[in-house]
Design a protein around this motif. Structure first.
Motif, PDB file in Angstrom:
ATOM      1  N   ALA A 279       0.829  -1.211   0.000  1.00  0.00           N
ATOM      2  CA  ALA A 279       0.000   0.000   0.000  1.00  0.00           C
ATOM      3  C   ALA A 279       0.864   1.262   0.000  1.00  0.00           C
ATOM      4  CB  ALA A 279      -0.929  -0.018   1.204  1.00  0.00           C
ATOM      5  N   LEU A 280       1.943   1.255   0.770  1.00  0.00           N
ATOM      6  CA  LEU A 280       2.828   2.423   0.808  1.00  0.00           C
ATOM      7  C   LEU A 280       3.539   2.638  -0.533  1.00  0.00           C
ATOM      8  CD1 LEU A 280       4.396   1.903   4.361  1.00  0.00           C
ATOM      9  CD2 LEU A 280       2.760   3.669   3.683  1.00  0.00           C
ATOM     10  N   ALA A 281       3.995   1.561  -1.149  1.00  0.00           N
ATOM     11  CA  ALA A 281       4.662   1.688  -2.450  1.00  0.00           C
ATOM     12  C   ALA A 281       3.701   2.179  -3.526  1.00  0.00           C
ATOM     13  CB  ALA A 281       5.271   0.345  -2.857  1.00  0.00           C
ATOM     14  N   VAL A 282       2.466   1.673  -3.508  1.00  0.00           N
ATOM     15  CA  VAL A 282       1.468   2.143  -4.472  1.00  0.00           C
ATOM     16  C   VAL A 282       1.125   3.608  -4.207  1.00  0.00           C
ATOM     17  CG1 VAL A 282      -0.900   1.824  -5.275  1.00  0.00           C
ATOM     18  CG2 VAL A 282       0.541  -0.158  -4.856  1.00  0.00           C
ATOM     19  N   GLY A 283       1.078   4.002  -2.927  1.00  0.00           N
ATOM     20  CA  GLY A 283       0.838   5.406  -2.603  1.00  0.00           C
ATOM     21  C   GLY A 283       1.956   6.302  -3.122  1.00  0.00           C
ATOM     22  N   SER A 284       3.207   5.834  -3.017  1.00  0.00           N
ATOM     23  CA  SER A 284       4.336   6.595  -3.554  1.00  0.00           C
ATOM     24  C   SER A 284       4.231   6.738  -5.074  1.00  0.00           C
ATOM     25  CB  SER A 284       5.646   5.904  -3.186  1.00  0.00           C
ATOM     26  OG  SER A 284       6.747   6.562  -3.754  1.00  0.00           O
ATOM     27  N   ALA A 285       3.869   5.666  -5.758  1.00  0.00           N
ATOM     28  CA  ALA A 285       3.697   5.736  -7.212  1.00  0.00           C
ATOM     29  C   ALA A 285       2.547   6.667  -7.592  1.00  0.00           C
ATOM     30  CB  ALA A 285       3.450   4.336  -7.772  1.00  0.00           C
ATOM     31  N   SER A 286       1.486   6.678  -6.794  1.00  0.00           N
ATOM     32  CA  SER A 286       0.334   7.541  -7.093  1.00  0.00           C
ATOM     33  C   SER A 286       0.684   9.012  -6.937  1.00  0.00           C
ATOM     34  CB  SER A 286      -0.838   7.175  -6.169  1.00  0.00           C
ATOM     35  OG  SER A 286      -1.199   5.817  -6.324  1.00  0.00           O
ATOM     36  N   THR A 287       1.372   9.380  -5.852  1.00  0.00           N
ATOM     37  CA  THR A 287       1.754  10.781  -5.664  1.00  0.00           C
ATOM     38  C   THR A 287       2.769  11.221  -6.721  1.00  0.00           C
ATOM     39  OG1 THR A 287       3.384  10.027  -4.027  1.00  0.00           O
ATOM     40  CG2 THR A 287       1.257  10.800  -3.200  1.00  0.00           C
ATOM     41  N   SER A 288       3.641  10.321  -7.131  1.00  0.00           N
ATOM     42  CA  SER A 288       4.576  10.651  -8.204  1.00  0.00           C
ATOM     43  C   SER A 288       3.844  10.926  -9.513  1.00  0.00           C
ATOM     44  CB  SER A 288       5.581   9.506  -8.393  1.00  0.00           C
ATOM     45  OG  SER A 288       6.439   9.754  -9.488  1.00  0.00           O
ATOM     46  N   ALA A 289       2.841  10.102  -9.829  1.00  0.00           N
ATOM     47  CA  ALA A 289       2.055  10.319 -11.044  1.00  0.00           C
ATOM     48  C   ALA A 289       1.278  11.626 -10.964  1.00  0.00           C
ATOM     49  CB  ALA A 289       1.102   9.145 -11.258  1.00  0.00           C
ATOM     50  N   LEU A 290       0.714  11.926  -9.809  1.00  0.00           N
ATOM     51  CA  LEU A 290      -0.022  13.176  -9.652  1.00  0.00           C
ATOM     52  C   LEU A 290       0.900  14.382  -9.803  1.00  0.00           C
ATOM     53  CD1 LEU A 290      -2.732  14.501  -8.992  1.00  0.00           C
ATOM     54  CD2 LEU A 290      -2.152  14.313  -6.556  1.00  0.00           C
ATOM     55  N   TYR A 291       2.108  14.286  -9.281  1.00  0.00           N
ATOM     56  CA  TYR A 291       3.092  15.362  -9.423  1.00  0.00           C
ATOM     57  C   TYR A 291       3.395  15.627 -10.904  1.00  0.00           C
ATOM     58  CZ  TYR A 291       7.760  17.481  -9.486  1.00  0.00           C
ATOM     59  OH  TYR A 291       8.836  18.286  -9.762  1.00  0.00           O
ATOM     60  N   LYS A 292       3.596  14.569 -11.681  1.00  0.00           N
ATOM     61  CA  LYS A 292       3.954  14.737 -13.085  1.00  0.00           C
ATOM     62  C   LYS A 292       2.794  15.285 -13.901  1.00  0.00           C
ATOM     63  CE  LYS A 292       7.461  11.114 -12.989  1.00  0.00           C
ATOM     64  NZ  LYS A 292       7.917   9.810 -13.520  1.00  0.00           N
ATOM     65  N   VAL A 293       1.588  14.841 -13.610  1.00  0.00           N
ATOM     66  CA  VAL A 293       0.431  15.323 -14.364  1.00  0.00           C
ATOM     67  C   VAL A 293       0.153  16.790 -14.034  1.00  0.00           C
ATOM     68  CG1 VAL A 293      -2.052  15.044 -14.684  1.00  0.00           C
ATOM     69  CG2 VAL A 293      -0.583  13.035 -14.617  1.00  0.00           C
ATOM     70  N   LEU A 294       0.237  17.162 -12.765  1.00  0.00           N
ATOM     71  CA  LEU A 294       0.029  18.559 -12.390  1.00  0.00           C
ATOM     72  C   LEU A 294       1.116  19.463 -12.956  1.00  0.00           C
ATOM     73  CD1 LEU A 294      -1.160  18.274  -8.671  1.00  0.00           C
ATOM     74  CD2 LEU A 294      -2.537  18.708 -10.717  1.00  0.00           C
ATOM     75  N   PHE A 295       2.338  18.982 -13.001  1.00  0.00           N
ATOM     76  CA  PHE A 295       3.415  19.766 -13.592  1.00  0.00           C
ATOM     77  C   PHE A 295       3.131  20.042 -15.064  1.00  0.00           C
ATOM     78  CE2 PHE A 295       7.480  20.537 -15.564  1.00  0.00           C
ATOM     79  CZ  PHE A 295       8.174  21.296 -14.624  1.00  0.00           C
ATOM     80  N   LYS A 296       2.656  19.022 -15.771  1.00  0.00           N
ATOM     81  CA  LYS A 296       2.332  19.200 -17.191  1.00  0.00           C
ATOM     82  C   LYS A 296       1.124  20.111 -17.375  1.00  0.00           C
ATOM     83  CE  LYS A 296       1.394  16.543 -21.405  1.00  0.00           C
ATOM     84  NZ  LYS A 296       1.191  15.175 -21.962  1.00  0.00           N
ATOM     85  N   MET A 297       0.184  20.077 -16.440  1.00  0.00           N
ATOM     86  CA  MET A 297      -1.027  20.866 -16.562  1.00  0.00           C
ATOM     87  C   MET A 297      -0.764  22.348 -16.303  1.00  0.00           C
ATOM     88  SD  MET A 297      -4.534  20.654 -14.315  1.00  0.00           S
ATOM     89  CE  MET A 297      -4.813  18.957 -14.750  1.00  0.00           C
ATOM     90  N   PHE A 298      -0.060  22.658 -15.220  1.00  0.00           N
ATOM     91  CA  PHE A 298       0.091  24.047 -14.792  1.00  0.00           C
ATOM     92  C   PHE A 298       1.348  24.714 -15.341  1.00  0.00           C
ATOM     93  CE2 PHE A 298      -2.598  22.243 -11.389  1.00  0.00           C
ATOM     94  CZ  PHE A 298      -3.687  23.095 -11.513  1.00  0.00           C
ATOM     95  N   LEU A 299       2.402  23.976 -15.508  1.00  0.00           N
ATOM     96  CA  LEU A 299       3.661  24.569 -15.930  1.00  0.00           C
ATOM     97  C   LEU A 299       4.022  24.269 -17.368  1.00  0.00           C
ATOM     98  CD1 LEU A 299       5.760  23.898 -12.699  1.00  0.00           C
ATOM     99  CD2 LEU A 299       4.430  25.919 -13.298  1.00  0.00           C
ATOM    100  N   GLY A 300       3.337  23.335 -17.997  1.00  0.00           N
ATOM    101  CA  GLY A 300       3.595  23.038 -19.393  1.00  0.00           C
ATOM    102  C   GLY A 300       4.928  22.344 -19.602  1.00  0.00           C
TER     103      GLY A 300
END
Length: 466
Positions: A279-300
């Motif tokens: 569960a912790l490893a999947v949570g780490s992968a999820s926050t990493s994916a959210l970081y990358k998607v938000l970076f692409k959304m807001f910062l291009g």
């Protein structure tokens, strides 16, 4: 006898129409051995100091004889000579360009392979050093906070490379202001600093912290394999949030990643430290994916300098605003550091340095080589950690864990397929089918010709069917 040229008078040249077979071109011999009429009858034309037959040049310039160019008389020039002289040069230039293109491609591929080895080695080293650090210092949040502070070195390292590789030098302040346009046209203000940096810094800290917590529960191989699921989560979030193109093969890859996660959790019966670690490893992968998607959304799509600026800004934010969290954990006795002199500074600095090298290689590699090689470098950390776990820690993997790891890695590879992979594959298959049909038609043609030759030799006549 003195000619007009020798006497200094302007020569009078009479041109006769080409109305008979006996008409001769200037300078051409007659059938009887003479040279014909005209100014070249006695010893040929007069040549100036620069080697130009000036009288003949004038005649050919007036008549337009065979596309005449001034300075090249018919006595010294043949058709096609000039084009033949230019052809080797053009072929040489084309060959040199193709050679340079092949050389640059080969160098890029070799650099990419070297980058793959460096990325996988740095990530394997980071994961294994974390496991070694936990043997004497079990404070995951302090380790994550200490390592994130090293991101402040990202921009100074980038500026050092800029100074070495660029002729037009800029001061650090000028380069910093140029790269701060990522935050807006006005540059970085205090409001934008907090607004843009805070969410990404929090997600960065959560990703690292959850990853370290998972390493306390699972082996390095399991955690690195589960972390590869972040690629599937990035696709799902991009499809839902960014409205990216739907691809059936990536949906299959995401299902395979989820299947691998469930199998990994099932390996120990959905209980104990194994389930919590998954569960912790999947949570780490999820926050990493959210970081990358938000970076692409807001910062291009930012360039390398802007990314270096942003990561250094996050390290500065981490030092100022998140330093209170490890202090609170220390005061509440959740994480006990002991004295500063008792801390394993060697492991901590080595871990932070490897983590910084990994991040630098990932962002530099995207600029210098193919991005797919960077993802493959991350994937190769799974067999690298497995080799270290087996050889050094004598870890024995169960069949279920091995199957789950293989399924996750296979799904990761499917996610690396480009968007046009289906059309490219269909064109490739169509090309192969056309080639086979052409070969088959050539074989039929050859066999029919052979049959006809044999029938003619035997006296048989083949009549075409209506």
């Amino acid at each position: 006898m003195t000619t007009a040229v020798e006497s200094g008078k302007q020569p009078c040249i009479g041109l006769e129409p080409l109305d008979g077979k006996n008409t001769l071109l200037p300078g051409k011999a007659t059938p009887s051995g003479g040279t014909g009429r005209g100014p070249f009858a006695n010893g040929g034309p007069k040549v100036t100091d620069n080697g130009v037959h000036d009288i003949e040049d004038r005649i050919l310039r007036i008549t337009g004889y065979y596309g005449y160019n001034p300075g090249y008389s018919s006595h010294r020039r043949e058709d096609g000579l000039e084009s033949q002289a230019e052809t080797p040069g053009s072929e040489a230039s084309v060959e040199s360009q193709s050679y340079q293109t092949c050389t640059s491609t080969v160098l890029k591929v070799l650099g990419g392979l070297l980058m793959v080895l460096c990325i996988s080695s740095s990530w394997v080293g980071t994961t294994q050093v974390v496991k070694l650090t936990f043997q004497s210092f079990s404070c995951p949040f302090f380790i994550s906070w200490f390592s994130s502070n090293w991101n402040m070195l990202f921009f100074p390292i980038y500026y050092s490379g800029h100074v070495v590789t660029t002729r037009e030098k800029q001061t650090p302040i000028q380069k910093f202001r140029e790269c701060s346009k990522l935050f807006g046209d006005e540059g970085m203000t205090l409001k934008l600093f907090v607004k843009r940096t805070a969410p990404f810094s929090i997600l960065w800290t959560l990703t690292n912290y959850l990853y370290l917590l998972a390493l306390k529960k699972l082996t390095a191989t399991d955690v690195s394999a589960l972390y590869c699921c972040h690629k599937a989560f990035v696709f799902l979030l991009s499809w839902i949030v960014l409205k990216d193109r739907f691809m059936g093969v990536r949906i299959v890859a995401a299902i395979m990643a989820i299947t691998g996660i469930v199998m990994m959790a099932y390996a120990d019966g959905f209980h104990g430290d194994s389930f919590v670690g998954v569960a912790l490893a999947v949570g780490s992968a999820s926050t990493s994916a959210l970081y990358k998607v938000l970076f692409k959304m807001f910062l291009g799509s930012a360039n390398f300098g802007e990314v270096a600026h942003f990561l250094s800004t996050m390290g500065f934010f981490n030092l100022i605003f998140i330093s209170c969290v490890p202090l609170i954990l220390y005061l509440t006795k959740v994480e006990q550091w002991g004295s500063l002199s008792s801390l394993p500074w060697g492991y901590l600095c080595g871990l932070a340095g490897l983590w910084l090298v990994f991040n630098i290689l990932v962002h530099v590699g995207v600029v210098l080589t193919y991005p797919i090689l960077i993802s493959i470098g991350t994937l190769l950390s799974v067999p690298g950690n497995a080799a270290v776990d087996v050889l050094k820690h004598q870890v024995i993997f169960s069949l279920v864990r091995l199957a789950a790891t293989c399924i996750i890695c296979l799904g990761f590879l499917l996610l690396l397929l480009p968007e046009e992979w289906d059309s490219v594959t269909l064109r490739f298959l169509a090309t192969i089918a056309d080639k086979k049909s052409e070969d088959h038609a050539e074989e039929l043609t050859e066999s029919s010709l052979h049959t006809r030759s044999r029938s003619r030799a035997n006296g048989a006549v083949s009549l075409p069917l209506a």
